[in-house]
Write a protein that holds these residues in place. Structure first.
Motif, PDB file in Angstrom:
ATOM      1  N   GLU A 171      29.656 -34.844  19.147  1.00 18.08           N
ATOM      2  CA  GLU A 171      28.561 -33.869  19.120  1.00 18.08           C
ATOM      3  C   GLU A 171      28.983 -32.452  19.481  1.00 18.08           C
ATOM      4  O   GLU A 171      28.419 -31.485  18.973  1.00 18.08           O
ATOM      5  N   GLU A 172      29.944 -32.330  20.372  1.00 14.74           N
ATOM      6  CA  GLU A 172      30.377 -30.982  20.792  1.00 14.74           C
ATOM      7  C   GLU A 172      31.037 -30.210  19.644  1.00 14.74           C
ATOM      8  O   GLU A 172      31.266 -29.006  19.754  1.00 14.74           O
ATOM      9  N   TYR A 173      31.321 -30.900  18.538  1.00 13.37           N
ATOM     10  CA  TYR A 173      31.920 -30.252  17.367  1.00 13.37           C
ATOM     11  C   TYR A 173      30.922 -30.030  16.228  1.00 13.37           C
ATOM     12  O   TYR A 173      31.307 -29.733  15.105  1.00 13.37           O
ATOM     13  N   ASN A 233      36.229 -23.317  18.156  1.00 11.47           N
ATOM     14  CA  ASN A 233      35.600 -22.079  18.620  1.00 11.47           C
ATOM     15  C   ASN A 233      35.984 -20.887  17.752  1.00 11.47           C
ATOM     16  O   ASN A 233      35.158 -20.011  17.478  1.00 11.47           O
ATOM     17  N   MET A 279      39.459 -27.849  20.393  1.00 13.13           N
ATOM     18  CA  MET A 279      38.285 -27.038  20.730  1.00 13.13           C
ATOM     19  C   MET A 279      38.573 -25.553  20.508  1.00 13.13           C
ATOM     20  O   MET A 279      37.692 -24.813  20.080  1.00 13.13           O
ATOM     21  N   GLU A 332      31.543 -33.284  13.539  1.00 16.38           N
ATOM     22  CA  GLU A 332      30.685 -34.030  14.455  1.00 16.38           C
ATOM     23  C   GLU A 332      30.932 -35.536  14.285  1.00 16.38           C
ATOM     24  O   GLU A 332      30.993 -36.273  15.270  1.00 16.38           O
ATOM     25  N   GLU A 357      43.002 -32.126  22.954  1.00 16.76           N
ATOM     26  CA  GLU A 357      41.578 -31.760  22.932  1.00 16.76           C
ATOM     27  C   GLU A 357      41.375 -30.256  23.106  1.00 16.76           C
ATOM     28  O   GLU A 357      40.527 -29.654  22.445  1.00 16.76           O
TER      29      GLU A 357
END
Length: 133
Positions: A125-127, A74, A70, A120, A66
């Protein structure tokens, strides 16, 4: 006619430049400007977009860790923001790096940008790509 396999061209960015040179289009229809400075600027940004907005794509989808996913996401978002800021420097609400016309840089991003929605869907959702920042 028959394809000439001795003149094969590889890699997306190089192929875009090659096709643009072969087309020998008028200036407003070129993907790479004939002005040496503008051509260099577009090539620089095409490479930057490729490294920062396209390459991390697979890191988001393929990495199992993970934190690594991320980190790639980013990096991708940071690259998109840098590209957006560069477009904004053109002023007057221009859409493309080349101002009113599509450039090699814009074309290098398009196939990837059209697929960003799957982050997503598959990663949560965080992606989601932040469109309003």
């Amino acid at each position: 006619g028959k394809p000439n396999e001795e003149k094969s061209v590889y890699e997306s960015l190089i192929t875009i430049d090659y096709i643009d040179a072969l087309a020998n289009a008028e200036e407003q229809q070129r993907l790479v400007p004939s002005d040496p400075y503008l051509a260099a600027k577009c090539r620089y940004w095409a490479d930057k977009v490729n490294r920062e907005c396209c390459s991390p794509y697979y890191g988001v989808l393929v990495r199992t860790d993970e934190e690594e996913r991320m980190e790639n996401f980013n990096k991708l978002v940071s690259g998109l923001k840098a590209f957006s800021r560069e477009i904004e420097k053109n002023g007057d609400g221009k859409t493309f790096l080349g101002g009113d016309r599509l450039s090699n840089t814009d074309i290098s991003l398009m196939p990837w940008a059209f697929r960003y929605y799957i982050f997503e869907h598959y990663r949560g959702e965080e992606y989601a790509i932040p469109y309003d920042e």
